[in-house]
Design a protein around this motif. Structure first.
Motif, PDB file in Angstrom:
ATOM      1  N   ARG A  58       0.842  -1.320  -0.089  1.00 48.71           N
ATOM      2  CA  ARG A  58      -0.058   0.084   0.053  1.00 48.71           C
ATOM      3  C   ARG A  58       0.828   1.280   0.014  1.00 48.71           C
ATOM      4  O   ARG A  58       0.564   2.179  -0.619  1.00 48.71           O
ATOM      5  CB  ARG A  58      -0.887   0.254   1.401  1.00 48.71           C
ATOM      6  CG  ARG A  58      -2.214  -0.790   1.046  1.00 48.71           C
ATOM      7  CD  ARG A  58      -2.176  -2.266   0.940  1.00 48.71           C
ATOM      8  NE  ARG A  58      -3.178  -2.927   0.367  1.00 48.71           N
ATOM      9  CZ  ARG A  58      -3.270  -4.223   0.215  1.00 48.71           C
ATOM     10  NH1 ARG A  58      -2.343  -4.904   0.558  1.00 48.71           N
ATOM     11  NH2 ARG A  58      -4.365  -5.041  -0.158  1.00 48.71           N
ATOM     12  N   VAL A  59       2.101   1.201   0.508  1.00 53.95           N
ATOM     13  CA  VAL A  59       2.728   2.336   0.656  1.00 53.95           C
ATOM     14  C   VAL A  59       3.437   2.428  -0.622  1.00 53.95           C
ATOM     15  O   VAL A  59       3.625   3.335  -0.995  1.00 53.95           O
ATOM     16  CB  VAL A  59       4.184   1.993   1.770  1.00 53.95           C
ATOM     17  CG1 VAL A  59       5.158   3.159   1.716  1.00 53.95           C
ATOM     18  CG2 VAL A  59       3.465   1.921   3.196  1.00 53.95           C
ATOM     19  N   VAL A  60       3.868   1.291  -1.144  1.00 58.50           N
ATOM     20  CA  VAL A  60       4.215   1.643  -2.543  1.00 58.50           C
ATOM     21  C   VAL A  60       3.556   2.280  -3.615  1.00 58.50           C
ATOM     22  O   VAL A  60       3.613   3.304  -4.483  1.00 58.50           O
ATOM     23  CB  VAL A  60       4.598   0.131  -3.331  1.00 58.50           C
ATOM     24  CG1 VAL A  60       5.000  -0.025  -4.962  1.00 58.50           C
ATOM     25  CG2 VAL A  60       5.691  -0.449  -2.486  1.00 58.50           C
ATOM     26  N   PHE A  61       1.998   1.620  -3.487  1.00 54.64           N
ATOM     27  CA  PHE A  61       0.892   2.522  -4.229  1.00 54.64           C
ATOM     28  C   PHE A  61       0.871   3.831  -4.070  1.00 54.64           C
ATOM     29  O   PHE A  61       0.603   4.777  -4.964  1.00 54.64           O
ATOM     30  CB  PHE A  61      -0.479   1.616  -3.938  1.00 54.64           C
ATOM     31  CG  PHE A  61      -1.604   2.147  -4.465  1.00 54.64           C
ATOM     32  CD1 PHE A  61      -1.834   1.911  -5.929  1.00 54.64           C
ATOM     33  CD2 PHE A  61      -2.650   2.796  -3.868  1.00 54.64           C
ATOM     34  CE1 PHE A  61      -3.133   2.423  -6.563  1.00 54.64           C
ATOM     35  CE2 PHE A  61      -3.672   3.290  -4.222  1.00 54.64           C
ATOM     36  CZ  PHE A  61      -4.109   2.991  -5.519  1.00 54.64           C
ATOM     37  N   LEU A  62       0.869   4.317  -2.526  1.00 54.07           N
ATOM     38  CA  LEU A  62       0.474   5.642  -2.360  1.00 54.07           C
ATOM     39  C   LEU A  62       1.783   6.628  -2.908  1.00 54.07           C
ATOM     40  O   LEU A  62       1.715   7.611  -3.306  1.00 54.07           O
ATOM     41  CB  LEU A  62       0.677   5.749  -0.859  1.00 54.07           C
ATOM     42  CG  LEU A  62      -0.875   5.532  -0.154  1.00 54.07           C
ATOM     43  CD1 LEU A  62      -0.596   5.766   1.515  1.00 54.07           C
ATOM     44  CD2 LEU A  62      -1.672   6.692  -0.647  1.00 54.07           C
ATOM     45  N   MET A  63       3.025   5.988  -2.848  1.00 53.20           N
ATOM     46  CA  MET A  63       4.099   6.777  -3.100  1.00 53.20           C
ATOM     47  C   MET A  63       4.591   6.743  -4.515  1.00 53.20           C
ATOM     48  O   MET A  63       5.598   7.590  -4.797  1.00 53.20           O
ATOM     49  CB  MET A  63       5.019   6.210  -2.142  1.00 53.20           C
ATOM     50  CG  MET A  63       5.168   6.436  -0.634  1.00 53.20           C
ATOM     51  SD  MET A  63       4.900   7.793  -0.061  1.00 53.20           S
ATOM     52  CE  MET A  63       6.269   8.703  -0.144  1.00 53.20           C
TER      53      MET A  63
END
Lengths: 75, 698
Positions: free
Chosen positions: B366-371
């Protein structure tokens, strides 16, 4: 119409995913003609896209999403 | 010795493959590298019924046999090479019950290699939640295999799996797909050209070349055969994938029923919050804050304990052992040096704990997706976030974690900037200097010292991001940008997996760094306690002459003698030689020696100072107290004052001082150019920044 045109929560059927630029990995995850694709979430600035493709949950960038041709289902 | 068979565990990422591996092998694991690569090779031994032993290899996770990364290539190469000593007698394919359809793609490919293939359907405990039911006997018949339905979470089905592996000879080896159906004309011509070869293996070798370019065509002598263009090959691979899915769909249609009304919406609800345009970032930031505060606060308690314990051990050794060179080497060289590395354990363990929990839970994706969008502005990928975060533990695994970044330019930039992030080897340097030069006190509940540490982390991330931006503008590399990331379902991390990761990583770190530190402490000790010339050999006489009229206590005289000796020892002479270079930064020659040794590995800094300061001393003071007492011989103020302390902190923040990182960057980029760029650029930057700051603050 392409996956990039979907709105959040909408789904459609893939009609063509044969562009050379679409990575094989995405096809292997089920991004193939006839399968259903649903847009689950959009990241800020509407990119990348978080999709449910044929039961696989994946995120891809808008540029690739714009290469996947789709057809909206009736109703 | 009993009979032993080779078992390969193969599966998509996020299917719980490692949990199955842990369940089968327990702690009897060995991690090494595949020859010529930095890909982790995990092996273990599992006892099967009637004295049979299984040698189990946990192969890197892969979505298919069409390798698109170094990790995946390892899997294909092993499965195509029957002469490899690890070639499996039986392949165990791990699948996740919720993603059975996609996971079966890889299963059908392995099956077509005609290796006895067992299917493990993992996470059986989630079937009820998701309304899934399976007709196992029917699936076994349709897929020509044996199926073990297991749950590593509830520890069910493992014994059944062992039984199936034991009886691997009963597993049919019929293929799932007739390869020639992909394109009859093309495969007929292939068959005629190579009548003795297995068609599917031929096809894999040919298509692998297109994907990866590492596979040796010579093994099958197919160079003479005119293959298709890359784009035509891809078309065929697409056709193959479609054919396989047709087969899988036909099997699952009769073998699996899903009652969608029972599916719970937990994933959707969590996603809505965790990938929210505002809350998503807030939550991510709070998690990062918690990690840093925890490392600073919780870790210091065991660290102080370890520090104190080693100081007492050193003192105790001197009292009980007969005095002599060997005792001195042990008590003044090896023990303080070891203390300098073992003091890290609490922090390393904490960092790996957090990182593995974030990975295991599915949050990292999810962090990858957000960033991704944000990071792309700086020439990075969303996937660069994971290396940048794990870089706070150690740059080496972080550089390796860049492998799943599909775009070479984004990957190269990530590799180049990762060493700026504050790795755990910098921590002890930071902690001890912060404790010496930053005053105690609080600012809205947070201590100045914790805030300084946080600032250093921000400087690390900041310089990584800024350098990435500059590199993005400078590097002229055009590559197609692929970005595909699976968003796995949320899971409560398995305690066992997290514990094993933490123990393994910490152990590897301590042994790896420990060897260097031990060697350096011994060398330093020898250099510090030998010298040539009158000044060293007659130090006692000379000092006593000098202080004759000063009326000093015996203890003070002893200290003077010791420091006089050190100054004229081999290391002192070397340190004095480089002093002019580092004096403008506010350091003396002892710090100079520590900095030079730090180029082997940063964490050597504290150990080096500990060794240098211990020589000739036998009180029980900790390293910190010794450093506090040091006086700058030029200015007469404490050596570790505010100006020199900040200068030292910033020097360590920017300088590229880690041979292992340079070696791994060389391996991953396949060139000495990039590690040399890092070494020169980062170290020059460190020197300039430290110089400006010291001259400004002093």
């Amino acid at each position: 119409m392409t996956v990039a045109d979907l709105k959040k929560g909408e789904s459609a059927i893939i009609t063509d995913s044969s562009s050379d630029e679409i990575p094989l990995k995405l096809l292997e995850m089920g991004c193939l003609p006839g399968n259903e694709v649903e847009l689950l979430q959009l990241a800020p600035f509407n990119d990348p896209l978080y999709l449910n493709i044929n039961g696989s949950h994946v995120a891809i960038r808008k540029r690739i999403a714009a290469l996947i041709q789709i057809e909206k289902q009736d109703g | 010795m009993g009979r032993q068979i080779n078992v390969a565990l193969i599966g998509n990422p996020n299917t719980g493959k490692t949990s199955v591996f842990n369940a089968l092998t327990g702690l009897k694991q060995k991690v090494s590298n595949y020859p010529g690569t930095t890909v982790d090779k995990k092996e273990g031994v599992c006892k099967l019924p009637r004295g049979l032993k299984a040698h189990i290899i946990d192969l890197p996770g892969t979505y298919s046999l069409n390798a698109s990364s170094l990790d995946e290539n390892v899997v294909v190469e092993l499965l195509l090479n029957k002469t490899d000593k690890n070639y499996p007698d039986v392949a165990v394919i791990i699948t996740d019950v919720e993603n059975l359809k996609r996971n079966l793609l890889l299963f059908t490919q392995i099956k077509d290699l005609r290796i006895p293939t067992v299917l493990v359907i993992n996470m059986a405990d989630r079937m009820k939640h998701r309304g899934i039911s399976l007709n196992i006997p029917l699936l076994e018949k349709k897929l020509h295999t044996k199926i073990a339905l297991i749950s590593t979470r509830q520890k069910t089905g493992i014994d059944e799996l062992k039984d199936i592996i034991y009886n691997y000879k009963e597993v049919p080896t019929e293929p799932c797909l007739d390869t020639s159906r992909i394109d009859p004309d093309y495969f007929d011509s292939l068959r005629q050209a190579f009548p003795n070869q297995d068609l599917y293996k031929l096809w894999l070798v040919i298509s692998q070349d297109a994907n990866f370019g590492k596979m040796s065509r010579k093994t099958l002598e197919i160079e003479k055969f005119k293959t298709k263009s890359i784009s035509e090959l891809k078309r065929l691979q697409q056709k193959e994938t479609i054919k396989r899915y047709q087969f899988i769909n036909s099997v699952l249609k009769v073998g699996q029923t899903v009652d969608t009304s029972k599916a719970t919406g937990l994933r959707a609800r969590l996603d809505r919050i965790l990938t929210h345009k505002v809350w998503g970032y807030v939550i991510f930031f709070v998690i990062l804050l918690t990690i840093f505060q925890a490392i600073y606060d919780w870790a210091t308690i065991p660290m102080d304990f370890i520090d104190g314990a080693f100081a007492s051990l050193s003192h105790w050794l001197k009292e009980v052992l007969p005095s002599g060179a060997a005792t001195n080497l042990l008590a003044e060289g090896i023990v303080p040096g070891l203390g300098g590395i073992l003091i890290f354990i609490p922090q390393i363990a904490f960092l790996f704990l957090f990182i593995s929990v974030l990975e295991e839970s599915g949050y990292m994706s999810r962090v990858v997706f957000l960033m991704d969008r944000v990071m792309r502005r700086f020439g990075l990928s969303g996937k660069s976030v994971v290396p940048l975060i794990s870089g706070t533990a150690c740059a080496i695994p972080a550089v390796m974690a860049t492998r799943n970044i599909e775009n070479w330019k984004e990957r190269l930039i990530t590799i180049l900037v990762v060493p700026f992030t504050t790795c755990s080897a910098r921590l002890p340097v930071y902690l001890i200097i912060i404790a010496l030069v930053i005053p105690e006190g609080r600012f809205i509940g947070l201590s100045y010292q914790a805030l300084s540490l946080m600032l250093l982390y921000l400087i690390g991330f900041g310089s990584a991001i800024v350098s990435a931006y500059i590199l993005d503008k400078l590097l002229k590399i055009q590559r197609k940008s692929y970005f595909v990331i699976e968003m796995p379902n949320y899971k409560v991390p398995l305690l066992r997996n997290v514990a094993i990761t933490v123990v393994e990583k910490t152990k590897a770190f301590v042994y790896g760094a420990g060897k260097i530190i031990l060697a350096i402490s011994v060398i330093l000790f020898v250099l510090a306690s030998t010298g040539i010339g009158r000044q060293f050999n007659e130090a006692e006489y000379l000092v006593r002459m000098e202080v004759a009229g000063e009326n000093l206590s015996e203890e003070e005289i002893e200290t003077r003698i010791a420091s006089h000796k050190l100054e004229h020892s081999l290391i002192g002479v070397a340190g004095k030689a480089i002093e002019p270079v580092i004096q403008p930064l506010g350091y003396d020659w002892k710090i100079g020696i520590a900095i030079i040794c730090s180029f082997a590995a940063r964490e050597v800094f504290v150990g080096t100072l500990a060794t240098i300061y211990s020589v000739g001393q036998d009180d029980e003071a900790t390293i910190k107290n010794r450093m506090k007492k040091e006086i700058n011989p030029v200015s007469g103020v404490p050596l570790f004052n505010f100006a020199s302390g900040i200068s030292l902190l910033l020097f360590y923040a920017f300088a590229m001082q880690c041979m292992s990182t340079l070696a791994i960057v060389k391996r991953e980029t396949n060139s000495w150019l990039w590690p040399m760029v890092q070494l020169v650029f980062m170290t020059a930057l460190a020197y300039v920044v430290a110089l400006i700051v010291y001259q400004f603050l002093k």
